[in-house]
Design an enzyme around this catalytic site. Structure first.
Site, short mmCIF file in Angstrom:
data_model
loop_
_atom_site.label_atom_id
_atom_site.label_comp_id
_atom_site.label_asym_id
_atom_site.label_seq_id
_atom_site.Cartn_x
_atom_site.Cartn_y
_atom_site.Cartn_z
N ASP A 134 48.06 -31.12 -21.64
CA ASP A 134 48.09 -32.41 -22.35
C ASP A 134 47.21 -33.43 -21.62
OD1 ASP A 134 49.96 -31.40 -24.24
OD2 ASP A 134 51.53 -31.66 -22.74
N HIS A 187 56.43 -31.59 -23.86
CA HIS A 187 55.26 -30.83 -24.33
C HIS A 187 55.48 -30.31 -25.75
CE1 HIS A 187 51.66 -28.45 -24.34
NE2 HIS A 187 52.36 -27.36 -24.62
N1 NAD Z 1 52.65 -25.09 -21.59
C1 NAD Z 1 51.54 -25.12 -22.31
O1 NAD Z 1 50.80 -26.09 -22.30
C2 NAD Z 1 51.14 -23.92 -23.12
C3 NAD Z 1 49.83 -23.82 -23.61
C4 NAD Z 1 49.45 -22.70 -24.33
C5 NAD Z 1 50.39 -21.68 -24.57
N2 NAD Z 1 51.65 -21.81 -24.10
C6 NAD Z 1 52.65 -20.77 -24.31
O2 NAD Z 1 52.39 -19.69 -23.42
C7 NAD Z 1 52.97 -18.49 -23.94
C8 NAD Z 1 51.96 -17.35 -23.85
O3 NAD Z 1 50.85 -17.58 -24.65
P1 NAD Z 1 49.68 -16.49 -24.77
O4 NAD Z 1 48.66 -17.05 -25.68
O5 NAD Z 1 49.27 -16.02 -23.43
O6 NAD Z 1 50.47 -15.31 -25.51
P2 NAD Z 1 50.08 -13.75 -25.54
O7 NAD Z 1 50.93 -13.11 -26.59
O8 NAD Z 1 48.62 -13.58 -25.61
O9 NAD Z 1 50.53 -13.24 -24.10
C9 NAD Z 1 51.86 -13.24 -23.70
C10 NAD Z 1 52.07 -12.11 -22.73
O10 NAD Z 1 53.44 -12.13 -22.34
C11 NAD Z 1 53.83 -10.78 -22.20
N3 NAD Z 1 55.27 -10.64 -22.24
C12 NAD Z 1 56.10 -10.62 -23.31
N4 NAD Z 1 57.37 -10.43 -22.90
C13 NAD Z 1 57.33 -10.33 -21.55
C14 NAD Z 1 58.31 -10.12 -20.55
N5 NAD Z 1 59.58 -9.99 -20.86
N6 NAD Z 1 57.91 -10.08 -19.28
C15 NAD Z 1 56.60 -10.25 -18.96
N7 NAD Z 1 55.63 -10.44 -19.84
C16 NAD Z 1 56.00 -10.47 -21.14
C17 NAD Z 1 53.14 -10.07 -23.37
O11 NAD Z 1 53.11 -8.66 -23.16
C18 NAD Z 1 51.78 -10.71 -23.33
O12 NAD Z 1 50.88 -10.00 -22.52
C19 NAD Z 1 53.39 -18.84 -25.37
O13 NAD Z 1 54.76 -19.08 -25.40
C20 NAD Z 1 52.63 -20.11 -25.66
O14 NAD Z 1 53.24 -20.89 -26.65
C21 NAD Z 1 52.04 -22.90 -23.39
O1 LMR Z 2 50.30 -25.40 -29.26
C1 LMR Z 2 50.80 -24.39 -28.79
O2 LMR Z 2 51.62 -23.70 -29.42
C2 LMR Z 2 50.39 -23.90 -27.44
C3 LMR Z 2 50.42 -24.97 -26.39
O3 LMR Z 2 51.67 -25.56 -26.26
C4 LMR Z 2 49.35 -26.01 -26.55
O4 LMR Z 2 49.62 -27.19 -26.39
O5 LMR Z 2 48.18 -25.62 -26.79
#
Ligand code: NAD
Ligand code: LMR
Length: 356
Positions: free
Chosen positions: A193, A220
């Site tokens: 953010d 967030h």
């Molecule tokens: N905080 C933030 O600002 C922010 C920003 C972007 C994404 N996110 C969040 O981050 C998370 C991941 O996003 P992504 O794009 O990498 O998703 P993705 O699906 O590409 O990757 C997630 C990974 O987690 C793994 N996984 C699933 N269950 C698991 C477990 N029990 N133990 C270990 N690994 C496990 C999957 O196998 C996969 O490789 C999502 O929840 C997304 O919303 C948060």
């Molecule tokens: O928007 C989402 O679901 C992923 C993450 O929280 C973001 O801010 O990009």
């Protein structure tokens, strides 16, 4: 008699045939080549990424392998950890890389870690809110945090998995139940953010984003993401239209990416950048560097809510100081009330998931 080094070399060769691409994987029975190598002697920290094979996890693994403060990098996932580990381990930087696949290897992935970064879980598709991820991601975060409580209770935790407004309270409850909760060490990652806010504000001001710092407080998700444009550094003024445009864009930056990716996921590259930036700040704090200040969603007494994102000072034991909101203008005060209302529900939902 053959010297034992010859025997070891033969065993390693044989093992490489049986397990050709995975000498860094847990369970590999030959010589651990990466572990045996001299590493230039630089002391550093042990970092684990849980969810390392995902959209965020892979580029984050790359960035953490490049961080000179990292001496050991553990990559854990329930799928594809061997491939990502083999790939990243070939980078000629200092950190030793080890891979861990599936629940039976979680404890070894976590033992001895100083910092655990969690991007495990499902991402949004167009039309979903972050809260729609709760049902799947809450259980994932609970399991991973139970492992942390057991194997590295003193580690700093950077929690990325959404919905952060609920997953951080879930993690806190798991740690409380295990008797290991240290509020200074549980940090919800809201850096993206701030990264977005810096970028969008710099565009409006026509300056380099690296020269801009926008505090983003609250949480967030949607209206809980509250950029404090009255506190932008360097001090800047915006027209009411600019304030509205910037606030909307920062609050909906995640949705902008989700829609552009059209069903293939959410922000991964900018998130890996933001997570690496935040993790580096945590490591510099652990090392004893002074004056490390970042926004993060933490246990807080800044408002009446038990968790809130504001600027925190990172030090040897985590979030050592939590800064107050500072003076808000009328627009921000209204935004704060909206943010608190939604945050209260998301926080309670996370707490209830563990307590009930
Ligand atoms: N905080 C933030 O600002 C922010 C920003 C972007 C994404 N996110 C969040 O981050 C998370 C991941 O996003 P992504 O794009 O990498 O998703 P993705 O699906 O590409 O990757 C997630 C990974 O987690 C793994 N996984 C699933 N269950 C698991 C477990 N029990 N133990 C270990 N690994 C496990 C999957 O196998 C996969 O490789 C999502 O929840 C997304 O919303 C948060
Ligand atoms: O928007 C989402 O679901 C992923 C993450 O929280 C973001 O801010 O990009």
């Amino acid at each position: 008699m053959q010297p034992s080094s010859d025997v070891n070399r033969r065993i390693a060769r044989l093992a490489a045939h049986l397990h050709p691409s995975n000498p860094q994987m847990e369970g590999y029975f030959g010589l651990r080549r990466a572990n045996c190598r001299a590493k230039g002697g630089a002391p550093g920290f042990k970092v684990a990424i849980l969810g390392a094979a995902g959209g965020i996890g892979q580029p984050l693994a790359l960035l953490m392998k490049m961080n000179p403060l990292v001496s050991v990098l553990h990559l854990y996932d329930v799928v594809n950890a061997p491939g990502v580990t083999a790939d990243v381990s070939h980078m000629d930087t200092g950190a030793v890389v080890r891979g861990f696949l599936g629940q039976p290897q979680l404890e070894n992935a976590l033992t001895g870690m100083d910092l655990v970064i969690i991007p495990a879980g499902v991402p949004r598709k167009p039309g979903m809110t972050r809260d729609d991820l709760f049902n799947i991601n809450a259980g994932i975060v609970r399991t991973l945090c139970e492992g942390i409580a057991k194997c590295c209770p003193n580690a700093i935790v950077n929690l990325i998995s959404n919905p952060v407004n609920s997953t951080v309270p879930i993690a806190a409850e798991v740690f409380k139940k295990a008797g290991t909760f240290d509020p200074k060490k549980l940090l919800g990652v809201t850096t993206l953010d701030v990264v977005r806010a810096n970028t969008f504000v710099a565009e409006v001001l026509g300056v380099d984003p690296r020269e801009v710092n926008v505090p983003v407080v609250g949480g967030h998700a949607g209206v809980t993401i509250l950029p404090l444009l009255s506190q932008v550094n360097p001090s800047s003024s915006f027209t009411p239209d600019e304030v509205k445009y910037l606030t909307d864009r920062i609050q909906n930056g995640g949705t902008e990416v989700v829609e552009a990716k059209a069903g293939t996921g959410s922000a991964t590259l900018s998130m890996a950048y933001a997570a690496a930036k935040f993790a580096d700040a945590c490591l510099r704090g652990l090392k004893g560097d002074a004056g490390i200040i970042e926004c993060s969603f933490v246990t807080s007494a800044v408002t009446e809510l038990p968790f809130f994102a504001t600027k925190v000072r990172l030090g040897r034991i985590g979030a050592e100081e939590i800064f107050p909101l500072g003076p808000l203008n009328e627009f921000e005060r209204i935004g704060l009330e909206k943010a608190k209302k939604e945050l209260a529900e998301s926080i309670q939902k996370g707490i209830n998931f563990i307590r009930k």
